[in-house]
Design an enzyme around this catalytic site. Structure first.
Site, PDB file in Angstrom:
ATOM      1  N   ASP A   1     -66.183  -0.313  59.968  1.00 53.71           N
ATOM      2  CA  ASP A   1     -66.310  -0.882  59.427  1.00 53.71           C
ATOM      3  C   ASP A   1     -66.301  -0.807  57.609  1.00 53.71           C
ATOM      4  O   ASP A   1     -67.533  -0.221  57.993  1.00 53.71           O
ATOM      5  CB  ASP A   1     -66.664  -2.553  59.567  1.00 53.71           C
ATOM      6  CG  ASP A   1     -66.163  -3.576  58.666  1.00 53.71           C
ATOM      7  OD1 ASP A   1     -65.423  -3.271  57.923  1.00 53.71           O
ATOM      8  OD2 ASP A   1     -66.419  -4.720  58.669  1.00 53.71           O
TER       9      ASP A   1
ATOM     10  N   ASP B   1     -59.796  -9.490  54.793  1.00 53.30           N
ATOM     11  CA  ASP B   1     -60.046 -10.896  56.346  1.00 53.30           C
ATOM     12  C   ASP B   1     -58.981 -11.899  56.439  1.00 53.30           C
ATOM     13  O   ASP B   1     -59.523 -12.529  55.614  1.00 53.30           O
ATOM     14  CB  ASP B   1     -61.649 -10.976  55.550  1.00 53.30           C
ATOM     15  CG  ASP B   1     -62.222 -10.273  56.290  1.00 53.30           C
ATOM     16  OD1 ASP B   1     -62.455  -8.918  56.368  1.00 53.30           O
ATOM     17  OD2 ASP B   1     -64.043 -10.533  56.486  1.00 53.30           O
TER      18      ASP B   1
HETATM   19  C1  GLA Z   1     -66.046  -7.442  57.349  1.00 48.58           C
HETATM   20  C2  GLA Z   1     -64.758  -6.916  58.345  1.00 48.58           C
HETATM   21  C3  GLA Z   1     -64.558  -8.300  59.363  1.00 48.58           C
HETATM   22  C4  GLA Z   1     -66.300  -8.608  59.968  1.00 48.58           C
HETATM   23  C5  GLA Z   1     -67.570  -8.288  58.719  1.00 48.58           C
HETATM   24  C6  GLA Z   1     -68.780  -8.519  59.459  1.00 48.58           C
HETATM   25  O1  GLA Z   1     -65.529  -8.119  56.161  1.00 48.58           O
HETATM   26  O2  GLA Z   1     -63.428  -7.409  57.545  1.00 48.58           O
HETATM   27  O3  GLA Z   1     -63.773  -8.161  60.070  1.00 48.58           O
HETATM   28  O4  GLA Z   1     -66.011  -7.804  60.775  1.00 48.58           O
HETATM   29  O5  GLA Z   1     -66.873  -7.566  57.892  1.00 48.58           O
HETATM   30  O6  GLA Z   1     -69.593  -8.489  58.537  1.00 48.58           O
END
Ligand code: GLA
Length: 511
Positions: free
Chosen positions: A272, A333
């Site tokens: 990520d 997200d």
């Molecule tokens: C980002 C990702 C999420 C999750 C969070 C964890 O926002 O897009 O899917 O993995 O980090 O902190």
């Protein structure tokens, strides 16, 4: 190593400016070091450095999250200094103006970055103190393609901790979810990955090896347990120094971390971008960072599915396979509410041209069963993901699976649309107002979704050509489980709902 040395020299040049041999402008060579001792953990401010060169000030702020960010629009006016920071994200405009007010050897700093207000005291520091707070920058190797590992020939299926639990996770939670995947029957329907998202990481030891935090006493034992259930274990990291929830990322430790994951028995990695966005700002640097981990995973010799999470930047679907990825997030997200799900699923689920076996667009993990949507909305969510050939990673508490949720996540006919061996991406045939018609070609027919994005029930007339399969045909409603008359074109679709049909040729009647 070469890159490390070059970067180190660059940082030293910034922190120890040399006075040019030409006649210096007034104050040239002046250096100010301001130490910050009690920053909030985001963005973990360490210090601000200013120096004057050829009559102009330049400067940087050093932080745990973003490394060394330049001070933009810097103005030094006696005891008052103003500047802006660029958030580490070129898509977002720079921060509001930050103000520094100097009082002798102390100063006050006031500003904002993302959601974080900064209102802190600073103290004048020395070069020696600055070098203790120095952020060691590293560079990713030049890009070379990662050969295909032949993994994830159908979209990955499983469970992930983030949507329901955030970082409030521990060893027991993961085991309980694994147990529930088995006892609910979901494992046998294909949900085999048990993915620990952000929140498992602890500290690095003196050799730089990452260890889980106290909530995960033994990651290898946990992997063994998950494997003993016929499941696979996933883990999460970032190419930046900090993950999105502020845990240790893999910056500077990429190969070492990949090896640690493989030693533990990890089968899946979600990588990520998070704080890495300050270091990897364009297509080339993002791709190099992701390729570095792709190569590192391959070098372990363990088949590890590689999930790229950089929110769809730089059209990742066009180069995701070249860095060793099997799936890539196409957007930001998801949240457990209809509008968020609909934006991700209808509008931001990637380019269908990027989908083929082993290459999947990922509009984010499922929210089905988390309580923020109606069952009709969750059926829309699941249908849309299946038509898009998206990964099916449930994000709910499997130990509390209701009948309704199980009927959605466990609908074998819908799962088989997602997992269809042709790996054809579904596409929107048309949109008129609130109504969207989506179609996916299957190995044995066609799946057709009639979606209503409005609040009110709507009557929809399909065209004969929408079915994609000529006469004679058999049409099944995959949510009501009814067989539909082959001539039927008129459907009622509830608000935020879907009618999901599978159409096959009735070969039995073809003589
Ligand atoms: C980002 C990702 C999420 C999750 C969070 C964890 O926002 O897009 O899917 O993995 O980090 O902190």
């Amino acid at each position: 190593m070469f890159f490390r040395i070059v970067i180190l020299l660059m940082v030293m040049a910034l922190s120890c400016p040399s006075v040019s041999s030409a006649e210096p402008a007034s104050g040239d060579g002046e250096q100010q070091i301001w130490l910050i001792d009690d920053s909030p953990s985001f963005p973990g401010l360490r210090m601000i450095m200013l120096h004057k060169k050829e009559g102009r000030y330049e400067g940087s702020v050093t932080s745990d999250w973003y490394g060394v960010l330049p001070l933009l629009d810097l103005h030094v006016n006696g005891q008052d200094i103003t500047f802006r920071l660029d958030n580490g994200n070129k898509a977002v405009s720079p921060t509001p103006v930050w103000h520094v007010n100097i009082h002798g050897t102390r100063a006050h700093i006031h500003g904002k970055i993302w959601y974080q207000n900064i209102d802190l005291d600073m103290r004048r520091g020395t070069g020696a103190e600055a070098s203790l707070r120095h952020f060691p920058l590293v560079s990713s190797p030049a890009f070379t393609p990662v050969p295909s590992a032949g993994l994830a020939r159908t979209p990955p299926m499983g469970w992930s901790s983030w949507n329901r639990f955030g970082d409030k996770i521990d060893d027991a939670t993961i085991r309980q979810q694994a147990d529930a995947l088995v006892s609910s029957g979901l494992r046998d329907l294909g949900y085999i990955y048990v993915n620990i998202d952000d929140g498992w990481q602890g500290n690095r030891d003196a050799s730089g090896i990452i260890h889980p935090n106290a909530r995960f006493p033994d990651m290898k034992l946990l992997a063994d347990y998950v494997h003993s259930k016929g499941l696979k274990l996933g883990l999460y990291s970032s190419p930046g120094p900090k993950t999105c929830a502020g845990y240790a990322g893999s910056y500077g430790h990429v190969e070492q971390d990949a090896k640690t994951y493989a030693d533990w028995g990890v089968d899946y990695l979600k990588y990520d971008l998070c704080s890495g966005e300050a270091f990897y700002r364009d297509m080339d640097s993002i791709r190099r960072a992701y390729a570095q981990m792709g190569h590192a995973l391959r070098a372990t010799g363990r088949p590890i599915v590689y999930s790229l999470c950089e929110y769809g930047r730089e059209h990742v679907g066009q180069w995701g396979t070249s860095v060793g990825g099997q799936l890539w997030r196409t957007t930001g997200d998801i949240e457990d509410r209809y509008q968020s799900m609909a934006v991700n699923g209808f509008d931001k689920n990637g380019d269908p041209a990027d989908v083929k076996a082993g290459s999947w667009n990922d509009p984010d993990m499922l929210e089905v069963g988390n309580g923020g949507m109606t069952d009709a909305e969750y059926r829309t969510h699941f249908s849309l993901w299946a038509l898009s050939a998206a990964p099916l990673l449930t994000g709910n508490d499997i130990t509390k699976l209701t009948e309704e949720t199980k009927n959605i996540l466990g609908n074998e006919n819908v799962i088989s649309i997602d997992q269809d061996i042709l790996a054809a991406p579904g596409q929107r045939l048309r949109r008129r107002g609130d109504i969207e018609i989506w179609r996916k070609t299957l190995a044995d027919g066609v799946a057709l979704g009639v979606f209503n994005r409005g609040h009110m029930m709507r009557e929809v007339d399909l065209k004969d050509a929408d079915y994609g399969v000529g006469h004679p045909r058999i049409i099944t409603d995959l949510w009501s489980h009814q067989t539909i008359a082959p001539e039927k074109r008129h459907f009622r679709v509830e608000g935020h709902g879907v009618v999901l049909l599978k159409i096959v040729s009735d070969h039995a009647n073809v003589r």
